[in-house]
Design a protein around this motif. Structure first.
Motif, mmCIF file in Angstrom:
data_model
loop_
_atom_site.group_PDB
_atom_site.id
_atom_site.type_symbol
_atom_site.label_atom_id
_atom_site.label_comp_id
_atom_site.label_asym_id
_atom_site.label_seq_id
_atom_site.Cartn_x
_atom_site.Cartn_y
_atom_site.Cartn_z
ATOM 1 N N LEU A 1 61.137 53.645 32.521
ATOM 2 C CA LEU A 1 60.763 52.897 33.723
ATOM 3 C C LEU A 1 61.626 53.315 34.908
ATOM 4 C CD1 LEU A 1 59.973 49.127 33.895
ATOM 5 C CD2 LEU A 1 61.670 50.070 35.442
ATOM 6 N N PHE B 1 60.331 55.100 38.457
ATOM 7 C CA PHE B 1 60.264 54.184 39.604
ATOM 8 C C PHE B 1 60.376 54.961 40.919
ATOM 9 C CE2 PHE B 1 62.171 51.477 42.824
ATOM 10 C CZ PHE B 1 61.344 50.360 42.764
ATOM 11 N N TRP C 1 55.965 52.143 38.901
ATOM 12 C CA TRP C 1 56.639 52.837 37.798
ATOM 13 C C TRP C 1 55.672 53.212 36.680
ATOM 14 C CZ3 TRP C 1 57.607 47.820 39.393
ATOM 15 C CH2 TRP C 1 57.081 46.805 38.622
ATOM 16 N N SER C 2 54.365 53.139 36.949
ATOM 17 C CA SER C 2 53.378 53.501 35.925
ATOM 18 C C SER C 2 52.101 53.966 36.598
ATOM 19 C CB SER C 2 53.088 52.313 34.998
ATOM 20 O OG SER C 2 52.530 51.233 35.734
#
Length: 510
Positions: free
Chosen positions: A7, A11, A86-87
């Motif tokens: 993560l 980010f 973050w994804s």
């Protein structure tokens, strides 16, 4: 890499230029607070003990003032406008779990009852629970003792694997032993055919030291081990493992750790997929801003919020008004559908989606194939035609599936798996028509009920099967009813198949 490290590494801000406003907001907050503090005066005519009782809060620098709430709200709005993420956005046509090969040890030692009801049965229970959690993800099953065998190839349907899993017992294995290395090699060969990185899960009770070294040296895929042993009985081979090794637990804690370990490489691959856009997480900051705005109703805290409201209006897109309940005040219907889809509640997702592509795919995942086909007729994309083809396959409309896959290739000649599925659908149609030709005897069986298969090419006779309406000793049985009366255990089938495979392997060994 752990989930936290993954993560942090992913980010970033999608619109970082908004962050340039942060120094301005901090300066205005500091300036306003300083001016306000300098204007604070104390009425010396009031007795000190009365003045202290009448004063609300402290008069020092630590006193929380209205400008503090305004400044914090503006900072949160600016950070949200910058688009923290973050994804990646989930691909609706790809399962959000890594392909996994489950390797089950099937030896006499697995019949020990120190893990109730037995090590083998507990392992099967855990595998079934894992299949339920991975609904829609690709999973294969390998069993080993003295030899290793592929029980079920990669499949997205967990119901296919359950009967074969139940049939695995030590007596179906052709040779005694502990060939964990051979099972690792077979599992890696299965994963090599997958487009995405996957993982291997070993479900066992003991592991030889040499096999532990083989697992430690295997870096092509993520490896996890579920140890079917009591917590107070360690194993030497398991202690030497550098891979994730989890002792079986009565709850789902072991499965949670296993899924995190198996999906680590897959999640990294999803982040590296530049074809999928990033998922904007800035809307979550609207909740603390809304809570801070509640302070506006406190006496003495009234502020001019027009600037903040104007900034929020410029950042947050306005959605059309709806009257579907309080839940629609905040997330949009498509966002609600996304949340239900991630929770695998496909029925609720289909009801909430307004996007026809997402709604059609949710209907397909929920098993409502006809409704999915009708919904996707409004979408003229390769993805929509591909889902329609899969829905036709599931509902046994093979000719319509051929047409849908042809449409997919017309819209996108390089669409993944479209050509392969088209070839398979054509083979199924050709096989059905050849079967009709071979079974054409010129005779007809008339009955109250009949099953007629698709025969657009007029090859052979229409197949008709009489279904009895009475239940008696002399009643005729349909084909399906006759097949249901055949008493053959899955274990018998696996025993014969494994014996043939072991014999072939022994012949190839020299």
């Amino acid at each position: 890499m752990s989930d936290w490290n993954l993560l942090v590494s992913a980010f970033h801000f999608m619109r970082p230029l908004w962050l340039l406003l942060l120094p301005l907001v901090v300066f205005l907050w500091w300036r306003t607070r300083r001016i306000h503090r300098s204007r604070v005066t104390v009425d010396e005519t009031i007795a000190p003990h009365l003045r202290k009782a009448l004063t609300v809060g402290s008069s020092g620098k630590r006193r929380w003032q209205a400008i503090d709430g305004v400044g914090l709200s503006l900072i949160l709005v600016i950070v949200g406008a910058a688009g923290p993420t973050w994804s990646r956005q989930p691909d609706p046509f790809v399962a959000q779990s890594a392909p996994v090969v489950v390797v089950l040890k099937v030896t006499p030692s697995m019949l020990e009852t120190d893990v109730a009801p037995s090590r083998l049965e507990r392992g099967k229970q855990k595998i079934r629970d894992l299949l339920d959690r991975r609904a829609g993800a690709r999973t294969a099953l390998v069993a080993y003792a003295g030899t290793a065998h592929r029980v079920v190839p990669m499949t997205e349907d967990p119901e296919v694997m359950v009967p074969y899993l139940d049939g695995l017992e030590p007596d179906v294995m052709p040779e005694d032993g502990d060939a964990a290395g051979a099972a690792l090699q077979l599992a890696s060969e299965i994963l090599e055919r997958e487009a995405e990185p996957g993982g291997i899960l070993f479900v066992l009770d003991e592991l030889a030291a040499a096999d532990a070294e083989a697992l430690n040296g295997f870096t092509a895929s993520s490896i996890a081990v579920l140890a079917l042993r009591p917590g107070d009985s360690p194993d030497r081979g398991l202690n030497q493992l550098s891979a994730t090794s989890v002792t079986v637990t009565p709850d789902d804690e072991d499965l949670d750790r296993i899924e995190r370990a198996l999906n680590s490489a897959y999640r990294q691959a999803l982040l590296d997929n530049v074809d999928q856009p990033w998922l904007d997480r800035g809307h979550w900051l609207a909740w603390p801003v809304a809570l801070l705005m509640l302070l506006w109703f406190r006496r003495g805290w009234t502020m001019r919020w027009s600037g903040l409201a104007l900034l929020a209006a410029l950042v947050v897109p306005v959605e059309p008004a709806r009257a579907d309940g309080w839940i629609d005040w905040f997330p949009t219907p498509d966002q609600q559908g996304q949340r239900a889809f991630r929770d695998r509640d496909f029925s609720a997702a289909a009801e909430r989606f307004t996007d026809p592509l997402w709604r059609g795919y949710a209907l397909y995942r929920n098993g409502q194939y006809d409704e999915a086909i009708t919904t996707l007729d409004r979408v003229e994309t390769a993805q929509a035609a591909f889902i329609q083809g899969m829905a036709h396959i599931k509902s046994r409309g093979y000719r319509d599936a051929v047409r849908s896959f042809q449409t997919t290739l017309q819209r996108d000649p390089n669409y993944p798996n479209a050509q392969t599925n088209l070839d398979v659908a054509r083979e199924i149609v050709d096989y059905i028509e050849r079967t009709r030709e071979q079974s054409d005897t010129g005779e007809e069986q008339l009955g109250a009920d009949e099953v007629v298969f698709d025969n657009e090419s007029n090859r052979g006779a229409e197949t008709q099967m009489q279904v009895p309406q009475e239940k008696g000793e002399g009643a005729l049985l349909s084909t399906e009813q006759w097949m249901n009366t055949v008493d053959t255990r899955t274990g018998d089938f696996l025993r014969q198949r494994f014996m043939i495979e072991a014999r072939d392997q022994s012949r190839e060994a020299p």
